[in-house]
Structure formats: C-alpha cells, structure tokens
Design a protein around this motif. Structure first.
Motif, mmCIF file in Angstrom:
data_model
loop_
_atom_site.group_PDB
_atom_site.id
_atom_site.type_symbol
_atom_site.label_atom_id
_atom_site.label_comp_id
_atom_site.label_asym_id
_atom_site.label_seq_id
_atom_site.Cartn_x
_atom_site.Cartn_y
_atom_site.Cartn_z
ATOM 1 N N HIS A 1 44.484 -6.600 16.394
ATOM 2 C CA HIS A 1 45.822 -6.006 16.496
ATOM 3 C C HIS A 1 46.306 -5.536 15.111
ATOM 4 O O HIS A 1 46.825 -4.422 14.966
ATOM 5 C CB HIS A 1 46.778 -7.039 17.096
ATOM 6 N N ASN A 2 46.101 -6.375 14.098
ATOM 7 C CA ASN A 2 46.494 -5.991 12.733
ATOM 8 C C ASN A 2 45.722 -4.753 12.279
ATOM 9 O O ASN A 2 46.292 -3.826 11.695
ATOM 10 C CB ASN A 2 46.209 -7.135 11.746
ATOM 11 N N ALA A 3 44.422 -4.761 12.545
ATOM 12 C CA ALA A 3 43.579 -3.637 12.116
ATOM 13 C C ALA A 3 44.011 -2.346 12.816
ATOM 14 O O ALA A 3 44.064 -1.272 12.183
ATOM 15 C CB ALA A 3 42.116 -3.938 12.423
ATOM 16 N N GLU A 4 44.338 -2.440 14.085
ATOM 17 C CA GLU A 4 44.742 -1.228 14.814
ATOM 18 C C GLU A 4 46.054 -0.667 14.268
ATOM 19 O O GLU A 4 46.240 0.542 14.190
ATOM 20 C CB GLU A 4 44.816 -1.524 16.318
ATOM 21 N N THR A 5 46.943 -1.561 13.857
ATOM 22 C CA THR A 5 48.206 -1.107 13.244
ATOM 23 C C THR A 5 47.908 -0.389 11.918
ATOM 24 O O THR A 5 48.494 0.663 11.628
ATOM 25 C CB THR A 5 49.149 -2.313 13.005
ATOM 26 N N ILE A 6 47.003 -0.945 11.133
ATOM 27 C CA ILE A 6 46.651 -0.322 9.848
ATOM 28 C C ILE A 6 45.973 1.034 10.086
ATOM 29 O O ILE A 6 46.329 2.037 9.452
ATOM 30 C CB ILE A 6 45.725 -1.244 9.016
ATOM 31 N N LEU A 7 45.021 1.058 11.020
ATOM 32 C CA LEU A 7 44.288 2.309 11.296
ATOM 33 C C LEU A 7 45.245 3.413 11.747
ATOM 34 O O LEU A 7 45.122 4.563 11.306
ATOM 35 C CB LEU A 7 43.217 2.063 12.371
ATOM 36 N N ALA A 8 46.194 3.053 12.603
ATOM 37 C CA ALA A 8 47.162 4.046 13.077
ATOM 38 C C ALA A 8 48.070 4.485 11.930
ATOM 39 O O ALA A 8 48.309 5.688 11.731
ATOM 40 C CB ALA A 8 47.989 3.461 14.224
#
Ligand code: FE2
Ligand code: FE2
Length: 227
Positions: free
Chosen positions: A49-56
């Motif tokens: 979830h954290n990674a997806e927020t960063i990627l977005a």
C-alpha cells in the motif's frame, strides 16, 4: 505486462511460503510468536500500500510499477529461513528462482531481485544521500515503503500489542515507546527516504508518532505516588 492473475499467484506463493516456513522453523523467537507468518503478510500488504502511494505520487511508469509491486510482495519471503542480516539477499535468491521457473523475462526478474536484495542492505555506514546513489530507483521505493511501516500508527500498534503480552502498564508502554526499539528504529530509518512522496509520508507518520507520545505524556502518570 503482468496480469492481475499473475500478481495474485505471486502473492499466494509468498503467503504460502511464509506459512510453511514459519510452521517448520526452529528459530527461538517464533515460539512466542505463533502468528508470525500472518504478521509478516500483514506487513507485506502494508508495504505494498505504501509503495503504491509512492508510485502514484511520483508518476512511475507501468513497467517500473510492476517491478516494485512484485519486489514488495517477495521482499521478506525468507524471514523464517535465515538470519535477519542476510534476509534481503536470501529473499532475492528465492524470488529469482521462483520467477524464472514461472517463465518471467530475465531482465524483469533481475530488476525485481536487485530491488529485493537492496532492501536488506545494512544501513548506517553510508549517509542516506550516498546510499541512495548505489540503489536502483525500484529498490529505493521498496525500502522507503518498508521503512514507512516502522514510523507511524502501525509501529505504535505493533509495540503496544507486544507490550500487552508482557503485562505492561500504561507508563511502562509510554517509556518503551519513547525510548525503546520502535523509536530508535524510526528515528534512524526516517532519513533513508528519497522520493518526494515518501518524504512527505515519512514526516506525517513520524510526526504522528511524536504527537502520540506527547499526548500520552500529558495523560499517563509516571510516579507510584502523587507528588
Ligand atoms: Fe525486510
Ligand atoms: Fe519488510
């Protein structure tokens, strides 16, 4: 392109691997931690979830997103089969073997394995800036997303849950939160964050940790008698 079915298959493989290796592990600490595999999987989902927020937030291209998402799922897969100091490298080896057997392209597998291995790097000898120059971008995002799970409400929750098992009182929890392992880790790791989005999240989460402690100090008495 990685399909949703393929991604779920990698998730199932990892979740099963964690369950099976935790069940037959001889590691001493696991004896008092019967739900360790579920705990590790919960952490993995938090990191995703954290990674997806960063990627977005960083506008990452699709191919980079795929590498990071797969690396995140596999990053702690070796948790119950080796010492913590080498778990990044061992997770990378397991990831590489599995993904190649499943027929993923060599270049993709190499990038996933590199990011997984990088997350296990012993931080400290090098400054965040110097360390960042050695990592792939994908590896930095995996590590940032991992560190973000050590900085805020989730780390407070984990610490309190483990203190609850030891029958600790409120003032003892406050002391442990203020000076113990969770705070030491958070204070140390919070600077190993490189992206703009990661830094914003890290500041917000660590700020919450400090605010929670401040509030606890206002509410919980640390004396055995009124002074
Ligand atoms: Fe890890
Ligand atoms: Fe992790």
């Amino acid at each position: 392109m990685l399909t949703n079915d393929q991604f779920i298959q990698i998730c199932n493989f990892t979740q099963r691997y964690l369950e099976e290796t935790a069940a037959r592990s001889e590691q001493e600490w696991l004896k008092s931690f019967p739900r360790a595999a579920e705990h590790r999987w919960q952490h993995t989902l938090n990191v995703l979830h954290n990674a997806e927020t960063i990627l977005a937030g960083e506008g990452a291209p699709e191919d980079v997103k795929e590498i990071v998402r797969v690396a995140v799922i596999l990053h702690d897969i070796s948790m119950f089969v080796c010492d913590h100091e080498i778990h990044g490298r061992v997770s990378a080896e397991i990831a590489e073997k599995y993904l190649l057997e499943e027929g993923y392209p060599k270049e993709f597998v190499a990038k996933v394995a590199r990011a997984v291995a990088e997350h296990g790097t012993d931080l400290g000898p090098l400054s965040p800036e110097e360390q960042g120059k050695l990592f792939s971008w994908e590896g930095k995002v995996v590590l940032e997303a991992d560190i973000l799970d050590k900085l805020g409400a989730s780390t407070i929750t984990d610490t309190l849950l483990s203190l609850g098992k030891k029958d600790q009182l409120g003032f003892e929890c406050r002391r442990e939160l203020a000076n113990g392992r969770a705070m030491q880790r958070a204070a140390f790791f919070k600077d190993y964050i490189w992206t703009e989005t990661g830094r914003r999240l890290a500041a917000q989460r660590f700020g919450f940790f400090l605010k929670f402690l401040d509030q606890l100090e206002q509410e919980v008495i640390d004396n055995s008698m009124p002074s």
